[in-house]
Scaffold this motif. Sequence first.
Motif, PDB file in Angstrom:
ATOM      1  N   PRO A  72     -30.635  29.324  -5.484  1.00 33.13           N
ATOM      2  CA  PRO A  72     -31.527  30.003  -6.445  1.00 33.13           C
ATOM      3  C   PRO A  72     -32.998  29.687  -6.240  1.00 33.13           C
ATOM      4  O   PRO A  72     -33.871  30.536  -6.472  1.00 33.13           O
ATOM      5  N   ASP A  73     -33.285  28.453  -5.803  1.00 29.19           N
ATOM      6  CA  ASP A  73     -34.682  28.060  -5.594  1.00 29.19           C
ATOM      7  C   ASP A  73     -35.193  28.425  -4.205  1.00 29.19           C
ATOM      8  O   ASP A  73     -36.398  28.354  -3.949  1.00 29.19           O
ATOM      9  N   ARG A  74     -34.254  28.794  -3.330  1.00 26.40           N
ATOM     10  CA  ARG A  74     -34.643  29.142  -1.961  1.00 26.40           C
ATOM     11  C   ARG A  74     -33.740  30.267  -1.459  1.00 26.40           C
ATOM     12  O   ARG A  74     -32.903  30.053  -0.582  1.00 26.40           O
ATOM     13  N   PRO A  75     -33.880  31.461  -2.029  1.00 24.74           N
ATOM     14  CA  PRO A  75     -33.002  32.576  -1.634  1.00 24.74           C
ATOM     15  C   PRO A  75     -33.254  33.011  -0.195  1.00 24.74           C
ATOM     16  O   PRO A  75     -34.389  32.994   0.287  1.00 24.74           O
ATOM     17  N   ALA A  76     -32.175  33.373   0.469  1.00 19.91           N
ATOM     18  CA  ALA A  76     -32.271  33.845   1.849  1.00 19.91           C
ATOM     19  C   ALA A  76     -32.569  35.338   1.864  1.00 19.91           C
ATOM     20  O   ALA A  76     -32.005  36.105   1.069  1.00 19.91           O
ATOM     21  N   ASP A  77     -33.439  35.753   2.767  1.00 16.66           N
ATOM     22  CA  ASP A  77     -33.711  37.175   2.943  1.00 16.66           C
ATOM     23  C   ASP A  77     -32.493  37.840   3.581  1.00 16.66           C
ATOM     24  O   ASP A  77     -31.948  37.344   4.568  1.00 16.66           O
ATOM     25  N   VAL A  78     -32.077  38.964   3.019  1.00 17.49           N
ATOM     26  CA  VAL A  78     -30.896  39.691   3.500  1.00 17.49           C
ATOM     27  C   VAL A  78     -31.210  41.171   3.552  1.00 17.49           C
ATOM     28  O   VAL A  78     -31.813  41.718   2.625  1.00 17.49           O
ATOM     29  N   LEU A  79     -30.790  41.819   4.632  1.00 18.87           N
ATOM     30  CA  LEU A  79     -30.941  43.261   4.772  1.00 18.87           C
ATOM     31  C   LEU A  79     -29.567  43.898   4.820  1.00 18.87           C
ATOM     32  O   LEU A  79     -28.750  43.571   5.682  1.00 18.87           O
ATOM     33  N   GLU A  80     -29.306  44.819   3.889  1.00 16.54           N
ATOM     34  CA  GLU A  80     -28.075  45.597   3.932  1.00 16.54           C
ATOM     35  C   GLU A  80     -28.352  46.916   4.636  1.00 16.54           C
ATOM     36  O   GLU A  80     -29.260  47.657   4.249  1.00 16.54           O
ATOM     37  N   ILE A  81     -27.565  47.211   5.639  1.00 11.85           N
ATOM     38  CA  ILE A  81     -27.714  48.453   6.393  1.00 11.85           C
ATOM     39  C   ILE A  81     -26.749  49.488   5.828  1.00 11.85           C
ATOM     40  O   ILE A  81     -25.547  49.254   5.745  1.00 11.85           O
ATOM     41  N   GLY A  82     -27.284  50.638   5.417  1.00 12.13           N
ATOM     42  CA  GLY A  82     -26.453  51.743   4.949  1.00 12.13           C
ATOM     43  C   GLY A  82     -25.704  51.459   3.665  1.00 12.13           C
ATOM     44  O   GLY A  82     -24.471  51.494   3.658  1.00 12.13           O
ATOM     45  N   PRO A  83     -26.386  51.183   2.546  1.00  7.96           N
ATOM     46  CA  PRO A  83     -25.691  50.885   1.288  1.00  7.96           C
ATOM     47  C   PRO A  83     -24.883  52.050   0.728  1.00  7.96           C
ATOM     48  O   PRO A  83     -23.978  51.839  -0.073  1.00  7.96           O
ATOM     49  N   GLY A  84     -25.194  53.270   1.122  1.00  9.65           N
ATOM     50  CA  GLY A  84     -24.400  54.425   0.696  1.00  9.65           C
ATOM     51  C   GLY A  84     -24.391  54.622  -0.799  1.00  9.65           C
ATOM     52  O   GLY A  84     -25.414  54.947  -1.402  1.00  9.65           O
ATOM     53  N   THR A  85     -23.256  54.378  -1.437  1.00 11.73           N
ATOM     54  CA  THR A  85     -23.146  54.533  -2.889  1.00 11.73           C
ATOM     55  C   THR A  85     -23.208  53.191  -3.618  1.00 11.73           C
ATOM     56  O   THR A  85     -22.915  53.120  -4.811  1.00 11.73           O
ATOM     57  N   GLY A  86     -23.546  52.136  -2.918  1.00 11.86           N
ATOM     58  CA  GLY A  86     -23.803  50.854  -3.565  1.00 11.86           C
ATOM     59  C   GLY A  86     -22.597  50.012  -3.909  1.00 11.86           C
ATOM     60  O   GLY A  86     -22.712  49.041  -4.665  1.00 11.86           O
ATOM     61  N   VAL A  87     -21.438  50.335  -3.361  1.00  9.76           N
ATOM     62  CA  VAL A  87     -20.232  49.572  -3.695  1.00  9.76           C
ATOM     63  C   VAL A  87     -20.359  48.113  -3.243  1.00  9.76           C
ATOM     64  O   VAL A  87     -19.975  47.194  -3.972  1.00  9.76           O
ATOM     65  N   LEU A  88     -20.893  47.881  -2.070  1.00 13.36           N
ATOM     66  CA  LEU A  88     -21.154  46.519  -1.606  1.00 13.36           C
ATOM     67  C   LEU A  88     -22.426  45.966  -2.238  1.00 13.36           C
ATOM     68  O   LEU A  88     -22.481  44.794  -2.636  1.00 13.36           O
ATOM     69  N   SER A  89     -23.423  46.811  -2.365  1.00 11.19           N
ATOM     70  CA  SER A  89     -24.735  46.391  -2.879  1.00 11.19           C
ATOM     71  C   SER A  89     -24.631  45.744  -4.251  1.00 11.19           C
ATOM     72  O   SER A  89     -25.337  44.767  -4.548  1.00 11.19           O
ATOM     73  N   GLN A  90     -23.783  46.274  -5.120  1.00 11.12           N
ATOM     74  CA  GLN A  90     -23.691  45.758  -6.492  1.00 11.12           C
ATOM     75  C   GLN A  90     -23.294  44.288  -6.511  1.00 11.12           C
ATOM     76  O   GLN A  90     -23.779  43.516  -7.351  1.00 11.12           O
ATOM     77  N   PHE A  91     -22.446  43.868  -5.579  1.00  8.85           N
ATOM     78  CA  PHE A  91     -22.044  42.465  -5.532  1.00  8.85           C
ATOM     79  C   PHE A  91     -23.143  41.602  -4.920  1.00  8.85           C
ATOM     80  O   PHE A  91     -23.303  40.433  -5.299  1.00  8.85           O
ATOM     81  N   LEU A  92     -23.889  42.163  -3.990  1.00 10.36           N
ATOM     82  CA  LEU A  92     -25.012  41.426  -3.406  1.00 10.36           C
ATOM     83  C   LEU A  92     -26.130  41.239  -4.427  1.00 10.36           C
ATOM     84  O   LEU A  92     -26.777  40.187  -4.468  1.00 10.36           O
ATOM     85  N   MET A  93     -26.338  42.254  -5.270  1.00 13.56           N
ATOM     86  CA  MET A  93     -27.389  42.168  -6.282  1.00 13.56           C
ATOM     87  C   MET A  93     -27.085  41.113  -7.337  1.00 13.56           C
ATOM     88  O   MET A  93     -27.993  40.600  -7.994  1.00 13.56           O
ATOM     89  N   GLU A  94     -25.810  40.773  -7.514  1.00 14.37           N
ATOM     90  CA  GLU A  94     -25.428  39.752  -8.494  1.00 14.37           C
ATOM     91  C   GLU A  94     -25.783  38.342  -8.048  1.00 14.37           C
ATOM     92  O   GLU A  94     -25.878  37.430  -8.869  1.00 14.37           O
ATOM     93  N   ARG A  95     -25.986  38.162  -6.760  1.00 11.79           N
ATOM     94  CA  ARG A  95     -26.188  36.822  -6.221  1.00 11.79           C
ATOM     95  C   ARG A  95     -27.630  36.366  -6.400  1.00 11.79           C
ATOM     96  O   ARG A  95     -28.576  37.122  -6.173  1.00 11.79           O
ATOM     97  N   ASN A  96     -27.798  35.108  -6.791  1.00  8.74           N
ATOM     98  CA  ASN A  96     -29.148  34.567  -6.968  1.00  8.74           C
ATOM     99  C   ASN A  96     -29.584  33.711  -5.788  1.00  8.74           C
ATOM    100  O   ASN A  96     -30.654  33.105  -5.814  1.00  8.74           O
ATOM    101  N   ASP A  97     -28.725  33.662  -4.735  1.00 11.95           N
ATOM    102  CA  ASP A  97     -29.089  32.871  -3.549  1.00 11.95           C
ATOM    103  C   ASP A  97     -29.611  33.742  -2.416  1.00 11.95           C
ATOM    104  O   ASP A  97     -29.868  33.245  -1.316  1.00 11.95           O
ATOM    105  N   ILE A  98     -29.751  35.046  -2.668  1.00 12.46           N
ATOM    106  CA  ILE A  98     -30.295  35.942  -1.643  1.00 12.46           C
ATOM    107  C   ILE A  98     -31.358  36.852  -2.241  1.00 12.46           C
ATOM    108  O   ILE A  98     -31.329  37.167  -3.430  1.00 12.46           O
TER     109      ILE A  98
END
Length: 272
Positions: free
Chosen positions: A34-60
């Motif tokens: 949480p104090d040092r989140p890693a930069d992450v790039l999602e390629i092709g989120p489409g309808t956000g099915v994967l994105s929604q779980f990534l957005m929940e994380r506070n370490d990225i």
Amino acid sequence: MQVRAKKSLGQHFLTDMDVARKIADSLRPEGAGPDRPADVLEIGPGTGVLSQFLMERNDIALKMVEIDRESVDYLLMNFPGAEGALIQGDFLKLDLDCLFRKDFCVIGNFPYNISSQIFFRILDYKDRIPQVVCMIQKEVAERIAEKPGTRVYGILSVLLQAWYDIEYILTVGEGAFNPPPKVKSAVIRLKRNARRDLGCDENLFKTVVKTGFNQRRKTLRNSLKPLIAARAEKEGWTDEQYAGFVSDPVFDLRPERLGVEDFIALAGKFRG
């Protein structure tokens, strides 16, 4: 609003939430929190099915790149967290140096029709991409993770394994997508290894690997003949020198018999 899957973009939207969560959980940036989140790039989120779980994380710290305007509109309408994090564009043309000032991880359900191109782009940034988690065609995943000695082992196997440790995570059936693809998919994780230098010219290494596998049914003596002839002409070899060079037993082998270290040694032979 619904998003139509476009064949021209190789779109097969993931719909299985369990698979999406497993993919998101498979991304484990070292030292991130949480104090040092890693930069992450999602390629092709489409309808956000994967994105929604990534957005929940506070370490990225998530950014997404999506080429499809319809998907971009859908994501902005349905995911407040996409505002400011979503870029409409082509990953293969994206200025990654402007987008990220330091190391960044990559994740995504890669379009099957350009997955190899995505991996070659990742290799261009190998010193800044410590980890990749992706879902791709199962056949391609197996090829990337394969060890020497089989027909599956190929160019991507060697080039990616030179710089990354590859882990095959899970197989995903056709029913996890809409529309279902005609092939199975797989999730793999790439983690940057300790190698910082090949000990030979990197471009020459790539050339030797690609040239060798372009005629993979032939021995390296035959498939690498253009490279051997070019060096012979450059250095003015005699027939005896030429014969001496190709007498090395490695040239009796087909490319799939060589591991990364073998290809590094082979590329070193062409150093003028």
